[in-house]
Design a protein around this motif. Sequence first.
Motif, PDB file in Angstrom:
ATOM      1  N   ARG A   1       0.832  -1.213   0.000  1.00  0.00           N
ATOM      2  CA  ARG A   1       0.000   0.000   0.000  1.00  0.00           C
ATOM      3  C   ARG A   1       0.860   1.253   0.000  1.00  0.00           C
ATOM      4  NH1 ARG A   1      -5.581  -0.301   1.217  1.00  0.00           N
ATOM      5  NH2 ARG A   1      -5.381   1.890   0.712  1.00  0.00           N
ATOM      6  N   LEU A   2       1.946   1.233   0.782  1.00  0.00           N
ATOM      7  CA  LEU A   2       2.858   2.380   0.800  1.00  0.00           C
ATOM      8  C   LEU A   2       3.495   2.588  -0.567  1.00  0.00           C
ATOM      9  CD1 LEU A   2       4.574   1.816   4.257  1.00  0.00           C
ATOM     10  CD2 LEU A   2       3.142   3.779   3.635  1.00  0.00           C
ATOM     11  N   LEU A   3       3.867   1.498  -1.220  1.00  0.00           N
ATOM     12  CA  LEU A   3       4.461   1.605  -2.556  1.00  0.00           C
ATOM     13  C   LEU A   3       3.462   2.143  -3.565  1.00  0.00           C
ATOM     14  CD1 LEU A   3       6.507  -1.704  -2.751  1.00  0.00           C
ATOM     15  CD2 LEU A   3       7.435   0.622  -2.674  1.00  0.00           C
ATOM     16  N   GLU A   4       2.235   1.654  -3.506  1.00  0.00           N
ATOM     17  CA  GLU A   4       1.188   2.114  -4.428  1.00  0.00           C
ATOM     18  C   GLU A   4       0.894   3.589  -4.249  1.00  0.00           C
ATOM     19  OE1 GLU A   4      -2.200  -0.283  -3.592  1.00  0.00           O
ATOM     20  OE2 GLU A   4      -1.353  -2.059  -4.541  1.00  0.00           O
ATOM     21  N   GLY A   5       0.877   4.034  -3.006  1.00  0.00           N
ATOM     22  CA  GLY A   5       0.501   5.417  -2.720  1.00  0.00           C
ATOM     23  C   GLY A   5       1.653   6.388  -2.717  1.00  0.00           C
ATOM     24  N   ALA A   6       2.866   5.882  -2.911  1.00  0.00           N
ATOM     25  CA  ALA A   6       4.035   6.763  -2.854  1.00  0.00           C
ATOM     26  C   ALA A   6       4.097   7.645  -4.088  1.00  0.00           C
ATOM     27  CB  ALA A   6       5.308   5.937  -2.741  1.00  0.00           C
ATOM     28  N   PRO A   7       4.109   8.948  -3.879  1.00  0.00           N
ATOM     29  CA  PRO A   7       4.277   9.837  -5.036  1.00  0.00           C
ATOM     30  C   PRO A   7       5.704   9.712  -5.567  1.00  0.00           C
ATOM     31  CG  PRO A   7       4.328  11.097  -3.013  1.00  0.00           C
ATOM     32  CD  PRO A   7       4.012   9.678  -2.630  1.00  0.00           C
TER      33      PRO A   7
ATOM     34  N   ALA B   1       8.925  10.523  -0.599  1.00  0.00           N
ATOM     35  CA  ALA B   1       8.374   9.195  -0.346  1.00  0.00           C
ATOM     36  C   ALA B   1       9.466   8.201   0.053  1.00  0.00           C
ATOM     37  CB  ALA B   1       7.648   8.685  -1.586  1.00  0.00           C
ATOM     38  N   LEU B   2      10.649   8.349  -0.484  1.00  0.00           N
ATOM     39  CA  LEU B   2      11.722   7.396  -0.226  1.00  0.00           C
ATOM     40  C   LEU B   2      12.063   7.258   1.257  1.00  0.00           C
ATOM     41  CD1 LEU B   2      13.687   5.362  -1.422  1.00  0.00           C
ATOM     42  CD2 LEU B   2      15.290   7.247  -1.789  1.00  0.00           C
ATOM     43  N   PRO B   3      12.225   8.341   2.015  1.00  0.00           N
ATOM     44  CA  PRO B   3      12.527   8.168   3.444  1.00  0.00           C
ATOM     45  C   PRO B   3      11.449   7.403   4.211  1.00  0.00           C
ATOM     46  CG  PRO B   3      13.025  10.407   2.774  1.00  0.00           C
ATOM     47  CD  PRO B   3      12.306   9.747   1.625  1.00  0.00           C
ATOM     48  N   VAL B   4      10.187   7.592   3.862  1.00  0.00           N
ATOM     49  CA  VAL B   4       9.100   6.872   4.540  1.00  0.00           C
ATOM     50  C   VAL B   4       9.208   5.383   4.237  1.00  0.00           C
ATOM     51  CG1 VAL B   4       6.588   6.542   4.652  1.00  0.00           C
ATOM     52  CG2 VAL B   4       7.556   8.849   4.564  1.00  0.00           C
ATOM     53  N   LEU B   5       9.460   5.032   2.984  1.00  0.00           N
ATOM     54  CA  LEU B   5       9.599   3.629   2.609  1.00  0.00           C
ATOM     55  C   LEU B   5      10.824   2.999   3.270  1.00  0.00           C
ATOM     56  CD1 LEU B   5       8.684   3.969  -1.163  1.00  0.00           C
ATOM     57  CD2 LEU B   5       7.317   2.835   0.604  1.00  0.00           C
ATOM     58  N   GLN B   6      11.920   3.747   3.317  1.00  0.00           N
ATOM     59  CA  GLN B   6      13.137   3.237   3.959  1.00  0.00           C
ATOM     60  C   GLN B   6      12.912   3.038   5.458  1.00  0.00           C
ATOM     61  OE1 GLN B   6      15.669   6.394   2.438  1.00  0.00           O
ATOM     62  NE2 GLN B   6      16.910   4.879   1.346  1.00  0.00           N
ATOM     63  N   GLU B   7      12.245   3.980   6.076  1.00  0.00           N
ATOM     64  CA  GLU B   7      11.949   3.892   7.507  1.00  0.00           C
ATOM     65  C   GLU B   7      11.078   2.665   7.795  1.00  0.00           C
ATOM     66  OE1 GLU B   7       8.583   6.166   9.724  1.00  0.00           O
ATOM     67  OE2 GLU B   7      10.360   7.446   9.750  1.00  0.00           O
ATOM     68  N   TYR B   8      10.068   2.482   6.977  1.00  0.00           N
ATOM     69  CA  TYR B   8       9.172   1.335   7.150  1.00  0.00           C
ATOM     70  C   TYR B   8       9.938   0.023   6.969  1.00  0.00           C
ATOM     71  CZ  TYR B   8       5.263  -1.834   6.609  1.00  0.00           C
ATOM     72  OH  TYR B   8       4.391  -2.876   6.768  1.00  0.00           O
ATOM     73  N   ALA B   9      10.741  -0.053   5.926  1.00  0.00           N
ATOM     74  CA  ALA B   9      11.510  -1.279   5.665  1.00  0.00           C
ATOM     75  C   ALA B   9      12.437  -1.594   6.831  1.00  0.00           C
ATOM     76  CB  ALA B   9      12.302  -1.144   4.365  1.00  0.00           C
ATOM     77  N   ALA B  10      13.120  -0.596   7.341  1.00  0.00           N
ATOM     78  CA  ALA B  10      14.043  -0.817   8.462  1.00  0.00           C
ATOM     79  C   ALA B  10      13.296  -1.258   9.715  1.00  0.00           C
ATOM     80  CB  ALA B  10      14.844   0.453   8.735  1.00  0.00           C
ATOM     81  N   ALA B  11      12.153  -0.660   9.965  1.00  0.00           N
ATOM     82  CA  ALA B  11      11.412  -0.952  11.191  1.00  0.00           C
ATOM     83  C   ALA B  11      10.587  -2.236  11.099  1.00  0.00           C
ATOM     84  CB  ALA B  11      10.487   0.219  11.532  1.00  0.00           C
ATOM     85  N   HIS B  12      10.104  -2.587   9.894  1.00  0.00           N
ATOM     86  CA  HIS B  12       9.113  -3.660   9.822  1.00  0.00           C
ATOM     87  C   HIS B  12       9.362  -4.748   8.780  1.00  0.00           C
ATOM     88  CE1 HIS B  12       6.779  -1.726  12.848  1.00  0.00           C
ATOM     89  NE2 HIS B  12       6.820  -0.588  12.162  1.00  0.00           N
ATOM     90  N   LEU B  13      10.404  -4.640   7.997  1.00  0.00           N
ATOM     91  CA  LEU B  13      10.706  -5.726   7.061  1.00  0.00           C
ATOM     92  C   LEU B  13      11.954  -6.504   7.458  1.00  0.00           C
ATOM     93  CD1 LEU B  13       9.978  -4.088   3.581  1.00  0.00           C
ATOM     94  CD2 LEU B  13       8.569  -5.731   4.819  1.00  0.00           C
TER      95      LEU B  13
END
Length: 126
Positions: free
Chosen positions: A58-64, A69-81
């Motif tokens: 969902r984050l990838l789909e909604g990322a402009p 957008a990149l820092p949010v995706l990186q933060e999520y990946a580090a914290a939850h993947l």
Amino acid sequence: FIGPGDFLPLVQSVWETGQRVGAANGSMQAYFDRLACQRPIAGEPADHLGHTFWLFSRLLEGAPASERALPVLQEYAAAHLNWARELLQRTAEVSDAAALPYSQAARVALLLLETVDECFAEDPVG
């Protein structure tokens, strides 16, 4: 999951702390709230691995298409993947040893995580 002898919890809080609901659950719930969406797996904690991958999509789909957008995706990946790597590796090993059907799914998920790492690297190869 797979247990009881080879219990492999699909919940980040359980994997990291042994608690059903930990800090990872609260962090994941904040992402669900931020995106104003419901958890797709009823009755499971927010930090269940299925939710983790679903929310990442969902984050990838909604990322402009912007640098914000990149820092949010990186933060999520580090914290939850990242936590899932060991789980997925162990799942593949245990599944192979017990002739269970989960090993290929675990390997595909590990390849996805490797691809995420490559995409988020500061100096991508090539």
